[in-house]
Scaffold this active site. Sequence first.
Site, PDB file in Angstrom:
ATOM      1  N   SER A  43       0.810  -1.215   0.000  1.00  0.00           N
ATOM      2  CA  SER A  43       0.000   0.000   0.000  1.00  0.00           C
ATOM      3  C   SER A  43       0.842   1.263   0.000  1.00  0.00           C
ATOM      4  O   SER A  43       0.353   2.348  -0.327  1.00  0.00           O
ATOM      5  CB  SER A  43      -0.939   0.003   1.215  1.00  0.00           C
ATOM      6  OG  SER A  43      -0.201  -0.091   2.424  1.00  0.00           O
ATOM      7  N   SER A  68      14.950  -8.425   3.737  1.00  0.00           N
ATOM      8  CA  SER A  68      15.770  -8.352   4.932  1.00  0.00           C
ATOM      9  C   SER A  68      16.205  -6.899   5.077  1.00  0.00           C
ATOM     10  O   SER A  68      15.426  -5.971   4.827  1.00  0.00           O
ATOM     11  CB  SER A  68      16.951  -9.304   4.818  1.00  0.00           C
ATOM     12  OG  SER A  68      17.768  -9.239   5.966  1.00  0.00           O
ATOM     13  N   TYR A 100      13.614  -5.072  15.926  1.00  0.00           N
ATOM     14  CA  TYR A 100      13.615  -5.077  14.464  1.00  0.00           C
ATOM     15  C   TYR A 100      14.840  -5.822  13.933  1.00  0.00           C
ATOM     16  O   TYR A 100      14.738  -6.654  13.022  1.00  0.00           O
ATOM     17  CB  TYR A 100      13.598  -3.638  13.955  1.00  0.00           C
ATOM     18  CG  TYR A 100      13.591  -3.514  12.452  1.00  0.00           C
ATOM     19  CD1 TYR A 100      12.403  -3.633  11.730  1.00  0.00           C
ATOM     20  CD2 TYR A 100      14.765  -3.262  11.740  1.00  0.00           C
ATOM     21  CE1 TYR A 100      12.385  -3.504  10.351  1.00  0.00           C
ATOM     22  CE2 TYR A 100      14.757  -3.131  10.362  1.00  0.00           C
ATOM     23  CZ  TYR A 100      13.564  -3.262   9.672  1.00  0.00           C
ATOM     24  OH  TYR A 100      13.557  -3.139   8.312  1.00  0.00           O
ATOM     25  N   LYS A 154      15.079  -9.292  11.602  1.00  0.00           N
ATOM     26  CA  LYS A 154      15.787  -9.360  10.324  1.00  0.00           C
ATOM     27  C   LYS A 154      16.885 -10.427  10.351  1.00  0.00           C
ATOM     28  O   LYS A 154      17.112 -11.122   9.351  1.00  0.00           O
ATOM     29  CB  LYS A 154      16.378  -7.995   9.964  1.00  0.00           C
ATOM     30  CG  LYS A 154      15.332  -6.940   9.637  1.00  0.00           C
ATOM     31  CD  LYS A 154      14.438  -7.363   8.474  1.00  0.00           C
ATOM     32  CE  LYS A 154      13.456  -6.275   8.078  1.00  0.00           C
ATOM     33  NZ  LYS A 154      12.551  -6.704   6.975  1.00  0.00           N
TER      34      LYS A 154
END
Length: 271
Positions: free
Chosen positions: A14, A132, A146, A150
């Site tokens: 989006s 990634s 975060y 990853k």
Amino acid sequence: MATHRPVALVTGASSGIGNTTARAFVTAGFEVIGTGRSTSGLTPPAGVTFLDLDVTSDESVTAAVQEVIERFGQIDVLVNNAGLGSAGAVEENSVTQAQSLFNLNFFGLVRMTKAVLPHMRAQGRGRIVNLSSVLGVIPQPYMALYVAAKHAIEGYSESLDHEVREHGVRVLLVEPGYTRTAFDANAAQPDTPLPLYAERRRVFDEVVAAAMKTGDDPSVVAKEIVTAATAPKPKLRYTAGPLASRITTARRLVPAGIFDKQIRRFNRMPG
């Protein structure tokens, strides 16, 4: 409605990297389905079909993938892009917050992958491209959740690629650096903030804002994603942009002590 064109399914389409990637796949000749949690009020880019999808829901993932297969007859490429940033010191992020972020950033990717794999194996071909980050291979203070997600994506993707390669499916990684999107503005803030870290967090916000301002255009990342999806002999990892390339090279070649100091200097930390 079967199609003669290859079909790409892009999550988190989006806005930002996902939106740019969806448009890049259209240019590359793909039938493109872009997903978001709520797309009803959005105008999709030309050539892109928007579809509501919540990657944190097993039922939503299963229904969306089945709908794409029924409408278009195949899924040739899955781009796992949906995700959310995080901020705050580890002490400031509750376990509940950590679970929520992993449910979106990592387990959402796992759900999507498991949903498309049986179909890709049956058709004897497919590419799964997982977003990634350079933070999948280096540390970043005040973004530990975060970064951990990853790092998990890196290990999961490389391991899975070995499992499915003999079935005609590849699982590949694209590692962007800082990219000019609303990523930092949308990042999850700490749910248990501590005054002890307030000043460090303020400095971190300044560092990230400056890096985002001079970061790569999302089209740089989109180009690498399309390359990973279409290359006859794909690489496991694609770095997106010169900064990402420099950082990943430094991680491999720079002595650990020097690299550690560079991380602290970049983040304006003492020592």
